[in-house]
Design an enzyme around this catalytic site. Structure first.
Site, PDB file in Angstrom:
ATOM      1  N   GLY A 100      80.142  40.072  60.324  1.00 23.36           N
ATOM      2  CA  GLY A 100      79.423  38.826  60.081  1.00 23.36           C
ATOM      3  C   GLY A 100      79.491  38.445  58.616  1.00 23.36           C
ATOM      4  O   GLY A 100      79.283  39.279  57.741  1.00 23.36           O
ATOM      5  N   SER A 101      79.824  37.183  58.346  1.00 24.53           N
ATOM      6  CA  SER A 101      79.884  36.755  56.947  1.00 24.53           C
ATOM      7  C   SER A 101      79.063  35.500  56.727  1.00 24.53           C
ATOM      8  O   SER A 101      79.510  34.531  56.143  1.00 24.53           O
ATOM      9  CB  SER A 101      81.330  36.543  56.520  1.00 24.53           C
ATOM     10  OG  SER A 101      81.861  35.461  57.211  1.00 24.53           O
TER      11      SER A 101
ATOM     12  N   VAL B  51      83.845  40.836  67.671  1.00 24.32           N
ATOM     13  CA  VAL B  51      83.498  42.200  68.069  1.00 24.32           C
ATOM     14  C   VAL B  51      83.211  42.238  69.564  1.00 24.32           C
ATOM     15  O   VAL B  51      82.480  41.400  70.096  1.00 24.32           O
ATOM     16  CB  VAL B  51      82.276  42.708  67.266  1.00 24.32           C
ATOM     17  CG1 VAL B  51      81.769  44.031  67.850  1.00 24.32           C
ATOM     18  CG2 VAL B  51      82.644  42.873  65.806  1.00 24.32           C
TER      19      VAL B  51
ATOM     20  N   GLU C 176      64.274  18.048  60.331  1.00 24.18           N
ATOM     21  CA  GLU C 176      65.382  17.458  59.586  1.00 24.18           C
ATOM     22  C   GLU C 176      66.281  16.622  60.494  1.00 24.18           C
ATOM     23  O   GLU C 176      66.709  15.525  60.127  1.00 24.18           O
ATOM     24  CB  GLU C 176      66.170  18.566  58.872  1.00 24.18           C
ATOM     25  CG  GLU C 176      65.393  19.102  57.670  1.00 24.18           C
ATOM     26  CD  GLU C 176      65.894  20.428  57.115  1.00 24.18           C
ATOM     27  OE1 GLU C 176      65.431  20.826  56.048  1.00 24.18           O
ATOM     28  OE2 GLU C 176      66.750  21.064  57.752  1.00 24.18           O
TER      29      GLU C 176
ATOM     30  N   ALA D 142      67.609  32.205  55.426  1.00 24.95           N
ATOM     31  CA  ALA D 142      68.822  32.433  54.634  1.00 24.95           C
ATOM     32  C   ALA D 142      68.532  33.333  53.438  1.00 24.95           C
ATOM     33  O   ALA D 142      69.271  34.270  53.152  1.00 24.95           O
ATOM     34  CB  ALA D 142      69.396  31.100  54.171  1.00 24.95           C
ATOM     35  N   GLN D 143      67.439  33.054  52.725  1.00 29.92           N
ATOM     36  CA  GLN D 143      67.168  33.812  51.498  1.00 29.92           C
ATOM     37  C   GLN D 143      66.831  35.275  51.787  1.00 29.92           C
ATOM     38  O   GLN D 143      67.128  36.145  50.973  1.00 29.92           O
ATOM     39  CB  GLN D 143      66.066  33.140  50.680  1.00 29.92           C
ATOM     40  CG  GLN D 143      64.778  32.893  51.436  1.00 29.92           C
ATOM     41  CD  GLN D 143      63.687  32.320  50.539  1.00 29.92           C
ATOM     42  OE1 GLN D 143      63.665  32.566  49.347  1.00 29.92           O
ATOM     43  NE2 GLN D 143      62.788  31.538  51.121  1.00 29.92           N
TER      44      GLN D 143
END
Lengths: 408, 408
Positions: free
Chosen positions: A7-8, A75, A167, A311-312
């Site tokens: 995962g990137s 994977v 959003e 995300a953080q």
């Protein structure tokens, strides 16, 4: 050591970068060739940005680290005894240390058939599909001569009142109100309806009440209809059933529930309600020395609560784990514990309207909106993306146009 | 009068704009929602630009003309007696005057099964598919452990030595040589092969010999292998057979033959070898008063020769016909004859290398390349696109990077 990172996203990429230039042999496996800046994906879904503005090839980001290689593969399974990762295309990759960072996907609460009508927003393909459905709905409404069908096509239902839902609802309302104005002859895009449906007590449950109230007012000012404490009972090709009422819709967006990618299954472990696996203070997976999990797939406890899927969180975890592994003596070492430092949480509603929650300090309105824009441009991967996104935002601010109105 | 324009490429859109603000009721029918700037489509196919950089919603371009409406629909058939256009979704559109401007598509010389392996370059979808195949081929080569298969995957065959073929071959060579350099660990992208296959006597047959020779030298300098006077006899999933030699290829691009869209069939008329219909000096279709055809679908004779299928021909024809119809007394009127004014023909090979043919005057090299860039930026639809494309070109010029490397 041979370190494999699966995962990137924010977590995996931060980990790989922190391991760049180390003595370890690092392999990043991802089913996509790009890293995606998900916080702006809603802008791709609403025609404001091109996919490439928020996506960068993983191998370009990691190019300068000779000890890091990248493979594009999905994977299939993991053999934790033989310490091998197997990919669906027959690839076989041995490891000493395995870092799992595959993130989350949308969950339809057991109604998997809803996915075909109500698209989530996790990938470029998702965003292209939503964009295409939104724009096609207006095209079809323009051709229709049946007022009921026109009304249905021009109704969008967004399910889920978290940041993504807020959003999306705001951006879709602006699309009808401003962007498409004056371009049609048989319909008035300004009369398009946007409904935001939330099953819980209020929208933005992660935010303080004051900011959620503000977001609600701003959405209503944009014409978004809010349905809180309303559960979706059925979704089909024609629309959404809320309680017992059927609301016809041309486009349905799903932002309600997420669950972790099937890492627990790969490892043969127990998962929690949302598919996450329990990890230790150093992100290690108990009982599997040398295996680590971070980001949305990990239930990392801090002060008695699991960290949120942000995300953080993933980024900080990835960087911490990468640095710790850099100086680890061998696989299975106990690593220094991780601690999350909250940098603030944000959501944008629309032009001049955003919220920031910095814990003690809250921020809302035009200044928060400006800060939101600056922070998001800054977080982009390189100067080219920053320039492209700034330019398009500036143009949109002046003209209210959206430059990427492609079907499909 | 009720005027229907089918197709909104260079010709159709120019015609619609020229009719904007007139007393006629104009309807533009296109199966896409966007007008495409095809001369730069090869840059989308090679990851240098995003699709939206060269595509603009038709209704946005025509928004300001209250007498022009747009419908996104695919024409199914035309009843020239009842003067009605029928679309595949059941739509029915009456007309007094019909302008056909649907352009051309790739033709596989009767081998329609080749289309699945060798993609032409006419639409955004085509470009996305070629980009995806090119980038995926390198990804698969990186994973392969068989040198033969790696070599095959890293070979691209471009069929057809016209401007599209030359531009594609040059851009793909630069992609391997510069853009992907240093990003792989098991393959060397610089060793990628690009073959340009042309059945005729030489590449760029539309250009003077001197410019074609220059283009050939520049392509060879980029490492492109040229096979002129070589016919393709077979195409399959593994590669291309040229004469009796099979060349394994990971990506195959078709730029060899075009034929007109099936307008002749719609009108129940005879077509020429490439599917075009004969038109009079005012672009009227003989025997069908009030019906006009222009651009790639029309065999318009000037000085004893049919005009070539070029953007500038279609654009000039569209503008001329729109202006003529503006002041026409009624459908079927004889309109002033059209005459094409050649503004020069150009093709770009790569960095610092392009050719211009202005008839008496020829131009090649770095200055031609700069002029090519300036002209193409100028021809884009609005200031936003111009700024975005300029910015990305500048960035690419400095960094040799290509910002849009998305699969798919």
């Amino acid at each position: 050591m041979k370190i494999i990172i699966v995962g990137s996203g924010f977590g995996g990429l931060a980990c790989a970068k922190a391991l760049g230039g180390s003595s370890h042999q690092v392999l990043v496996i991802d089913k996509n060739n790009h890293n995606l800046f998900q916080p702006l994906l809603y802008q791709v879904a609403t025609g404001a940005l091109s996919p490439a503005d928020i996506a960068e090839p993983i191998r370009r980001v990691l190019k300068r680290y000779a000890n890091v290689s990248v493979v594009m593969a999905e994977v299939d399974r993991i053999d934790t005894t033989a310490q091998q990762v197997f990919s669906t295309d027959g690839g076989q990759y041995p490891y000493d240390v395995l870092v799992l960072a595959t993130g989350s996907r949308y969950s339809y609460f057991g109604h998997d058939d809803w996915a075909q009508y109500a698209t989530g927003l996790k990938t470029i393909e998702n965003a292209r599909l939503i964009r295409s459905r939104l724009l096609s709905a207006f095209e079809r409404a323009e051709k229709s001569r049946a007022p009921d069908e026109q009304r249905r096509l021009m109704t969008t239902v967004v399910i889920g009142g978290g940041p993504t839902g807020v959003e999306m609802a705001g951006a879709i309302a602006e699309l009808g109100r401003w962007t498409l104005e004056g371009e049609f002859r048989n319909i008035d895009p300004k009369s398009a309806r946007v409904l935001l449906v939330e099953g819980g007590e209020r929208i933005l449950p992660q935010f303080p009440q004051e900011l959620a109230d503000y977001a609600q007012r701003e959405l209503q000012r944009l014409g978004v209809e809010l349905l809180v404490r309303h559960g979706v009972t059925q979704i089909d090709a024609q629309g959404v059933t809320i309680g017992s009422e059927h609301i016809g819709a041309g486009t349905i967006v799903w932002g309600a529930g997420v669950s972790a990618t099937p890492v627990a299954q790969w490892l043969g472990m127990e998962a929690d309600r949302t598919g996450r696996i329990a990890v230790g203070p150093d992100m290690s997976v108990p009982g599997l020395p040398g295996v680590y999990a971070l980001g949305d797939i990990a239930a990392f406890m801090q002060d008695g609560k699991p960290l949120p899927g942000l995300a953080q969180v993933a980024k900080q975890q990835g960087r911490h784990l990468g640095r710790a592994l850099r100086s680890a003596a061998g696989p299975g070492d106990t690593l220094p514990p991780f601690r999350f430092h909250d940098r603030g949480n944000t959501a944008v509603i629309g032009r001049h309207a955003a919220v920031f929650d910095f814990g003690r300090y809250h921020m809302k309105g035009g200044l928060a909106w400006l800060l939101w824009a600056v922070v998001h441009v800054y977080l982009l991967v390189n100067a080219e993306k920053r320039a492209l996104v700034s330019l398009q935002w500036l143009w949109r601010y002046i003209s209210k146009a959206r430059g990427v109105r492609l079907i499909p």
